[in-house]
Scaffold this active site. Structure first.
Site, PDB file in Angstrom:
ATOM      1  N   SER A  31       0.829  -1.194   0.000  1.00  0.00           N
ATOM      2  CA  SER A  31       0.000   0.000   0.000  1.00  0.00           C
ATOM      3  C   SER A  31       0.864   1.245   0.000  1.00  0.00           C
ATOM      4  O   SER A  31       1.752   1.400   0.848  1.00  0.00           O
ATOM      5  CB  SER A  31      -0.925   0.017   1.226  1.00  0.00           C
ATOM      6  OG  SER A  31      -1.604   1.248   1.324  1.00  0.00           O
ATOM      7  N   LYS A  62      31.728  -0.387   2.291  1.00  0.00           N
ATOM      8  CA  LYS A  62      31.874  -0.413   3.752  1.00  0.00           C
ATOM      9  C   LYS A  62      32.890  -1.479   4.127  1.00  0.00           C
ATOM     10  O   LYS A  62      32.742  -2.655   3.772  1.00  0.00           O
ATOM     11  CB  LYS A  62      30.525  -0.707   4.416  1.00  0.00           C
ATOM     12  CG  LYS A  62      30.615  -0.862   5.925  1.00  0.00           C
ATOM     13  CD  LYS A  62      29.257  -1.229   6.519  1.00  0.00           C
ATOM     14  CE  LYS A  62      29.377  -1.522   8.000  1.00  0.00           C
ATOM     15  NZ  LYS A  62      28.084  -1.938   8.597  1.00  0.00           N
ATOM     16  N   GLN A  94      46.044 -11.866  -4.871  1.00  0.00           N
ATOM     17  CA  GLN A  94      46.908 -12.558  -3.935  1.00  0.00           C
ATOM     18  C   GLN A  94      46.827 -11.895  -2.557  1.00  0.00           C
ATOM     19  O   GLN A  94      46.330 -10.775  -2.405  1.00  0.00           O
ATOM     20  CB  GLN A  94      48.354 -12.516  -4.443  1.00  0.00           C
ATOM     21  CG  GLN A  94      48.537 -13.164  -5.804  1.00  0.00           C
ATOM     22  CD  GLN A  94      48.198 -14.639  -5.803  1.00  0.00           C
ATOM     23  OE1 GLN A  94      48.673 -15.396  -4.954  1.00  0.00           O
ATOM     24  NE2 GLN A  94      47.366 -15.060  -6.752  1.00  0.00           N
ATOM     25  N   LEU A 139      11.152  -6.674  10.073  1.00  0.00           N
ATOM     26  CA  LEU A 139      10.696  -6.164  11.361  1.00  0.00           C
ATOM     27  C   LEU A 139       9.527  -6.964  11.925  1.00  0.00           C
ATOM     28  O   LEU A 139       9.285  -6.935  13.134  1.00  0.00           O
ATOM     29  CB  LEU A 139      10.296  -4.695  11.225  1.00  0.00           C
ATOM     30  CG  LEU A 139      11.412  -3.741  10.782  1.00  0.00           C
ATOM     31  CD1 LEU A 139      10.870  -2.329  10.629  1.00  0.00           C
ATOM     32  CD2 LEU A 139      12.567  -3.766  11.764  1.00  0.00           C
TER      33      LEU A 139
END
Length: 529
Positions: free
Chosen positions: A41, A80, A150, A335
């Site tokens: 939505s 990062k 390497q 979440l």
């Protein structure tokens, strides 16, 4: 396919979690039979402040067929190499948690044990001097290892900062190009099957009903299906992780983006700084027992290095996890499944890990209890292990200057963490177990960085010749330093690789390897794409 095969998978909610799931399912459930629907939505906003990641994100992007340079251009991403921590152990000190291992073991003895031995005998640089990612970060440098790189270049391990909203949009375009159906609408009702309590369908505000066999709950903190409909229950961890609020505000860039995240401890919590190509993401995570919302917002805005580019957003949360992430025919991702504050950038990884495990344990319409139980066991163990690692940052402080830090310093901790810390304090011993995400180098970086120094080292370290060890350690240290010196700056590297944003192309037929071995992102060098 047979009569028991899953026909309809319904993803409730878009955002990062929903579209990561859709993108992965578009690859691994592309069987000509299973249909994937995302209900999203435009009326409902997303949290959308999680912009820092850890190295396994490379595996996920490769799995779904995203070219890394295109991904960075589309999401305004940067590289990062780790996280800089300020004021955590003591006021005015700092340390770095780099990605990847610390140097190389010598004759079967762990490098950190030799470092502890040498540190007790003579002045030594910080252990980060033996990390390729750490040294490069300290100089603001970056270079992506080639497949044939390497030592020490191949030891450079990285992740990304990116705009989570742009990432979700990129994944949506990719998913829809592969046949995923998006339905716009707000869910107003959830229907359960009377015979077993499984979710049968959801009803939208306009009256449409969408049925499914398997439902993926990506509805955020609310947990529309997993909690409101199925009443799964939530395990509250605020007694160990007392921060329960955050305020976020982006600001303009004032300098070349750094190749690392910064976490600065404040009086009642901590502040994040995440550099992107087009802005800097900032946020203050805090405990409402010690700081009110208005004061937190003012503190954040006063600390910004550039002009704010959007109004501050306030977020309330309860750290913890669902008692079950998979209940009946509903699997919660993101979440909806739980929340551990973003101190070590794990939120997006929890989504990735949940998707990987669901694909590995993908059910049929019979929903075997053993598959569901195994999924819940693995996810529960990973959440608990990450919880312990985050609690470590708060507990391992010597700060006595504010009531918040006094509370953290003196609080009880989980038995699992107490046992691990005691083993480290005696002789620097660490053991991986269960579904641990953070491997030994991560624990070493935080423990030493926050002044937990073992009383002794392992006896095995004394078996190696002192002069040979000192010579080998100095050669490795010089190798990291000289290699980093020859790298371009982070900004220069971004400029070199930046293509024009474009539509993602369908991935090749061959699927990259995708296994749970990637759950140990800091134990070994990351694989370049």
């Amino acid at each position: 396919m047979n009569e028991h095969s899953i026909r309809d998978v319904v993803i409730v909610g878009g955002g990062t979690a929903g579209w990561m799931a859709a993108a992965a399912f578009s690859r691994f459930l592309n069987n000509g039979y299973t249909r994937i629907t995302v209900i999203e939505s435009d009326e409902i906003g997303t949290v959308g402040v999680g912009e820092a990641t850890i190295p396994p994100i490379l595996t996920f992007n490769a799995m779904i067929g995203l070219d890394e340079n295109t991904f960075l251009a589309e999401t305004k991403g940067t590289f990062k190499l780790g996280i800089e921590f300020r004021n955590w152990g003591r006021l005015n000190d700092s340390y770095f948690h780099p990605f990847g291992a610390f140097a190389q073991d010598l004759q079967g003895v762990h490098f950190h044990q030799l470092y502890l031995r040498e540190r007790a005998r003579r002045p030594m640089p910080d252990i980060t001097a033996w990390s390729m990612s750490g040294v490069a970060a300290s100089l603001g440098k970056f270079g992506r290892p080639s497949p044939t790189a390497q030592t020490p270049v191949r030891e450079l391990t990285y992740a990304f900062h990116f705009d989570a909203g742009l990432y979700a949009k990129l994944l949506r375009r990719l998913s829809e190009a592969r046949g995923i159906q998006r339905v716009e609408g707000r869910i107003t009702d959830v229907a359960l099957r009377p015979e077993d309590g499984f979710v049968r369908s959801v009803t939208l505000a306009d009256g449409r009903t969408i049925a499914g066999d398997l439902f993926i709950d990506c509805s955020g903190f609310r947990g529309l299906l997993i909690e409101e409909a199925l009443q799964t229950g939530y395990e509250d961890w605020r007694h160990w992780l007392p921060c329960d609020r955050a305020v976020a505000a982006p600001c303009a860039n004032v300098s070349e983006p750094t190749p690392y995240t910064r976490a600065t401890a404040r009086d009642a919590g901590w502040q994040w700084r995440i550099p992107l190509q087009h802005r800097v993401g900032n946020g203050l995570v805090y405990c409402s027992d010690f700081l009110d919302d208005d004061a937190a917002e003012a503190q954040l805005l006063a600390s910004l290095e550039g002009a704010p580019t959007a109004d501050p957003r306030r977020i309330r949360f309860v750290t913890g996890r669902r008692r079950e992430m998979w209940r009946k025919n509903v699997v919660a991702l993101g979440l909806s499944s739980g929340f551990i504050e973003p101190l070590e950038s794990t939120s997006i990884h929890f989504i990735q890990s949940g998707i990987a495990r669901l694909i590995a344990l993908f059910p049929d319409k019979r929903f075997a209890a053993i598959e569901r139980d195994e999924y819940n066991r693995q996810m529960r163990d990973m959440y608990d292990d990450v919880r312990d690692f985050i609690v470590l940052h708060y507990k391992a402080t010597e700060r006595t200057d504010t009531p918040f830090w006094n509370r953290c310093r003196t609080m009880d901790i989980p038995d699992s963490l107490a046992r691990k810390l005691e083993l480290f304090r005696t002789k620097g011993r660490l053991f991986r177990e269960g579904m641990e995400l953070f491997s030994n180098p991560s624990w070493i970086a935080v423990c030493l960085g926050q002044h937990i120094v073992p009383e002794e080292h392992e006896p095995a370290a004394d078996a190696l010749d002192e002069n040979l060890v000192a010579q080998a350690m100095e050669q490795m240290r010089q190798g990291y330093w000289e290699t980093a010196q020859h790298m371009p700056t982070h900004g220069e590297f971004l400029a070199r690789i930046a293509p024009q944003p474009s539509q993602p192309t369908p991935a090749p037929d061959a699927l990259p390897a995708f296994s749970f071995a990637e759950e140990a992102p800091f134990a070994a060098p990351g694989s370049p794409l």
